[in-house]
Design an enzyme around this catalytic site. Structure first.
Site, PDB file in Angstrom:
ATOM      1  N   TYR A 167       0.862  -1.180   0.000  1.00 16.82           N
ATOM      2  CA  TYR A 167       0.000   0.000   0.000  1.00 16.82           C
ATOM      3  C   TYR A 167       0.907   1.241   0.000  1.00 16.82           C
ATOM      4  O   TYR A 167       0.876   2.088   0.880  1.00 16.82           O
ATOM      5  CB  TYR A 167      -0.994   0.006   1.168  1.00 16.82           C
ATOM      6  CG  TYR A 167      -2.281   0.660   0.753  1.00 16.82           C
ATOM      7  CD1 TYR A 167      -3.149   0.024  -0.135  1.00 16.82           C
ATOM      8  CD2 TYR A 167      -2.606   1.940   1.173  1.00 16.82           C
ATOM      9  CE1 TYR A 167      -4.306   0.644  -0.578  1.00 16.82           C
ATOM     10  CE2 TYR A 167      -3.769   2.565   0.746  1.00 16.82           C
ATOM     11  CZ  TYR A 167      -4.620   1.909  -0.125  1.00 16.82           C
ATOM     12  OH  TYR A 167      -5.763   2.525  -0.561  1.00 16.82           O
TER      13      TYR A 167
ATOM     14  N   GLY B 257       6.358   8.014   1.122  1.00 21.65           N
ATOM     15  CA  GLY B 257       7.392   7.661   2.107  1.00 21.65           C
ATOM     16  C   GLY B 257       8.173   6.443   1.632  1.00 21.65           C
ATOM     17  O   GLY B 257       9.414   6.429   1.645  1.00 21.65           O
ATOM     18  N   HIS B 258       7.441   5.404   1.187  1.00 19.86           N
ATOM     19  CA  HIS B 258       8.123   4.208   0.681  1.00 19.86           C
ATOM     20  C   HIS B 258       8.986   4.561  -0.534  1.00 19.86           C
ATOM     21  O   HIS B 258      10.095   4.054  -0.692  1.00 19.86           O
ATOM     22  CB  HIS B 258       7.099   3.151   0.220  1.00 19.86           C
ATOM     23  CG  HIS B 258       6.239   2.601   1.322  1.00 19.86           C
ATOM     24  ND1 HIS B 258       4.886   2.825   1.392  1.00 19.86           N
ATOM     25  CD2 HIS B 258       6.551   1.806   2.382  1.00 19.86           C
ATOM     26  CE1 HIS B 258       4.387   2.194   2.446  1.00 19.86           C
ATOM     27  NE2 HIS B 258       5.380   1.578   3.074  1.00 19.86           N
TER      28      HIS B 258
ATOM     29  N   GLN C 185       3.668  -9.959  13.057  1.00 23.66           N
ATOM     30  CA  GLN C 185       3.834  -8.706  13.800  1.00 23.66           C
ATOM     31  C   GLN C 185       2.508  -8.053  14.181  1.00 23.66           C
ATOM     32  O   GLN C 185       2.494  -6.935  14.684  1.00 23.66           O
ATOM     33  CB  GLN C 185       4.730  -7.745  13.026  1.00 23.66           C
ATOM     34  CG  GLN C 185       4.147  -7.155  11.758  1.00 23.66           C
ATOM     35  CD  GLN C 185       5.196  -6.401  10.956  1.00 23.66           C
ATOM     36  OE1 GLN C 185       6.094  -6.982  10.384  1.00 23.66           O
ATOM     37  NE2 GLN C 185       5.096  -5.077  10.914  1.00 23.66           N
TER      38      GLN C 185
ATOM     39  N   GLY D 260      12.388   3.678   7.218  1.00 19.15           N
ATOM     40  CA  GLY D 260      11.963   5.075   7.390  1.00 19.15           C
ATOM     41  C   GLY D 260      12.005   5.487   8.852  1.00 19.15           C
ATOM     42  O   GLY D 260      11.745   4.678   9.746  1.00 19.15           O
TER      43      GLY D 260
ATOM     44  N   LYS E  80       9.930   7.302  10.336  1.00 19.72           N
ATOM     45  CA  LYS E  80       8.573   7.310  10.907  1.00 19.72           C
ATOM     46  C   LYS E  80       8.447   6.190  11.947  1.00 19.72           C
ATOM     47  O   LYS E  80       7.873   6.374  13.014  1.00 19.72           O
ATOM     48  CB  LYS E  80       7.577   7.148   9.757  1.00 19.72           C
ATOM     49  CG  LYS E  80       6.260   6.537  10.100  1.00 19.72           C
ATOM     50  CD  LYS E  80       5.306   7.544  10.646  1.00 19.72           C
ATOM     51  CE  LYS E  80       3.916   6.988  10.819  1.00 19.72           C
ATOM     52  NZ  LYS E  80       3.766   5.545  10.731  1.00 19.72           N
TER      53      LYS E  80
ATOM     54  N   GLN F 275      11.371   0.806  15.357  1.00 18.27           N
ATOM     55  CA  GLN F 275      11.671  -0.336  14.483  1.00 18.27           C
ATOM     56  C   GLN F 275      13.072  -0.187  13.884  1.00 18.27           C
ATOM     57  O   GLN F 275      13.870  -1.143  13.891  1.00 18.27           O
ATOM     58  CB  GLN F 275      10.621  -0.404  13.371  1.00 18.27           C
ATOM     59  CG  GLN F 275      10.978  -1.316  12.211  1.00 18.27           C
ATOM     60  CD  GLN F 275       9.838  -1.443  11.222  1.00 18.27           C
ATOM     61  OE1 GLN F 275       8.891  -2.152  11.462  1.00 18.27           O
ATOM     62  NE2 GLN F 275       9.927  -0.763  10.085  1.00 18.27           N
TER      63      GLN F 275
ATOM     64  N   VAL G 296       8.564  11.453   6.084  1.00 15.98           N
ATOM     65  CA  VAL G 296       7.866  12.240   5.046  1.00 15.98           C
ATOM     66  C   VAL G 296       6.466  12.586   5.551  1.00 15.98           C
ATOM     67  O   VAL G 296       5.723  11.711   5.999  1.00 15.98           O
ATOM     68  CB  VAL G 296       7.762  11.452   3.716  1.00 15.98           C
ATOM     69  CG1 VAL G 296       7.093  12.315   2.635  1.00 15.98           C
ATOM     70  CG2 VAL G 296       9.144  10.994   3.247  1.00 15.98           C
TER      71      VAL G 296
ATOM     72  N   SER H 280       1.571   7.342   6.206  1.00 16.36           N
ATOM     73  CA  SER H 280       1.431   5.976   6.705  1.00 16.36           C
ATOM     74  C   SER H 280       0.359   5.300   5.865  1.00 16.36           C
ATOM     75  O   SER H 280      -0.633   5.940   5.480  1.00 16.36           O
ATOM     76  CB  SER H 280       0.988   6.014   8.177  1.00 16.36           C
ATOM     77  OG  SER H 280       0.441   4.766   8.546  1.00 16.36           O
TER      78      SER H 280
HETATM   79  O1  PAF Z   1       7.748  -1.197   8.363  1.00 17.18           O
HETATM   80  C1  PAF Z   1       7.171  -2.145   7.800  1.00 17.18           C
HETATM   81  O2  PAF Z   1       6.490  -1.977   6.788  1.00 17.18           O
HETATM   82  C2  PAF Z   1       7.297  -3.549   8.387  1.00 17.18           C
HETATM   83  O3  PAF Z   1       7.332  -3.518   9.774  1.00 17.18           O
HETATM   84  C3  PAF Z   1       8.482  -4.342   7.804  1.00 17.18           C
HETATM   85  C4  PAF Z   1       9.810  -3.692   8.153  1.00 17.18           C
HETATM   86  C5  PAF Z   1       8.344  -4.442   6.295  1.00 17.18           C
HETATM   87  C6  PAF Z   1       8.486  -5.754   8.397  1.00 17.18           C
HETATM   88  O4  PAF Z   1       7.308  -6.421   8.118  1.00 17.18           O
END
Ligand code: PAF
Length: 294
Positions: free
Chosen positions: A32, A36-37, A61, A147, A149, A153, A176, A185
């Site tokens: 999605y 930012g990505h 997760q 990122g 954001k 993590q 971003v 997000s």
């Molecule tokens: O930041 C994310 O989108 C997720 O936590 C990741 C790093 C792809 C792991 O599933």
């Protein structure tokens, strides 16, 4: 752009790149895609010959009452965006390929994994680090880009790479923000016209914390109180945490410094949002869509 599906295909593609002396840069995502990505892709491109992006919504997760099932997905759109952004290899493994058997061994994220997001989402960072380690084992990147954001993590991935001696460079790209200041997000899609203005209290609160810091406050508690007061004013917003975080240990700190993060999480209706700012830079130090720094 080449699209690969299985871990085996991905591993072979990376091996071929390494044999040809090409440096692989990796952008792990859950899809999605947003700007930012795409900024992570540009950062990977700047230091790599081959850019690999994975799209995998990792069930490990998500907690039992979280949004795994309704997490936004649109593979056709993501594929087009990834290609435009210059991804060379897009890897979209199915869940059964990543977890053919229940995951018997997982990564323990340690004390930093138990605070902030980890306190509210038990098991979340074990799930994140476990999948990131699996993705790293298959993609074998020289550099991986995350990122800011998701600052906690990114810190935990850095700690994992350091503590497990992985020969991977971790780059953290700037946060971003959308034109209105909300951090980008994939979950922003959950915000309707009523909730989005309420969500803007989050960057406003961080900016208030920065203002207190700029006015000379150096006690974390005072900076936090300034930010908290903004969130307390908005009906329908629940504050989960606001903390001043040491950038090296990623633990809460009593002292606010220019390098400290002010990190916060709120709930707006059914949606959780997280955001952070570096106190010495302010939210104007972040990339803003439609702005000069875009
Ligand atoms: O930041 C994310 O989108 C997720 O936590 C990741 C790093 C792809 C792991 O599933």
């Amino acid at each position: 752009m080449r699209v690969v599906i299985t871990p085996e295909e991905m591993y072979e593609a990376s091996l071929a790149a390494a044999r040809a002396g090409r440096r692989v840069g990796f952008v792990p995502t859950m899809g999605y895609l947003h700007q930012g990505h795409l900024s992570l892709v540009r950062a990977a491109r700047a230091t790599s010959d081959v850019v690999v992006m994975s799209i995998f919504v990792n069930p490990l997760q998500f907690g039992p009452n979280e949004d795994f099932a309704r997490y936004p997905r649109d593979l056709a759109r993501d594929q087009a965006l990834a290609e435009q952004a210059g991804v060379d290899v897009l890897w979209t493994p199915p869940t059964e390929a990543m977890y053919p058997t229940p995951q018997a061994v997982t990564v323990d994220p340690g004390p930093v994994g138990a605070i902030l997001e980890g306190a509210i989402r038990p098991g979340h960072f074990a799930g994140v680090l476990t999948v990131v380690l699996k993705l790293f084992a298959i993609v074998q990147p020289r550099v991986a880009v995350f990122g800011r954001k998701d600052a906690q993590q990114a810190a935990l991935v850095r700690f994992m790479v350091r503590d497990f001696n992985l020969a991977i460079e971790i780059a953290v790209a700037p946060l971003v923000r959308d034109v209105d200041g909300l951090a980008l997000s994939s979950r922003n899609v959950y915000l309707d016209a009523l909730l989005r203005p309420k969500a803007l209290a989050l960057p406003r609160a961080l900016a208030r914390g920065v203002a207190a810091f700029r006015a000379g406050e150096r006690k974390a508690g005072s900076v936090i109180a300034a930010a908290w007061s903004v969130l307390g004013e908005v009906e329908g917003v629940t504050t989960e945490y606001i903390n001043v975080i040491d950038p090296d240990t990623f633990l809460p700190s009593h002292a606010a410094t220019p390098r400290s993060y002010l990190a916060a999480a709120i709930r707006v209706g059914p949606t959780r949002l997280i955001d952070n700012v570096i106190l010495g830079e302010g939210i104007e130090g972040d990339v803003r869509l439609g702005g000069l720094s875009e």
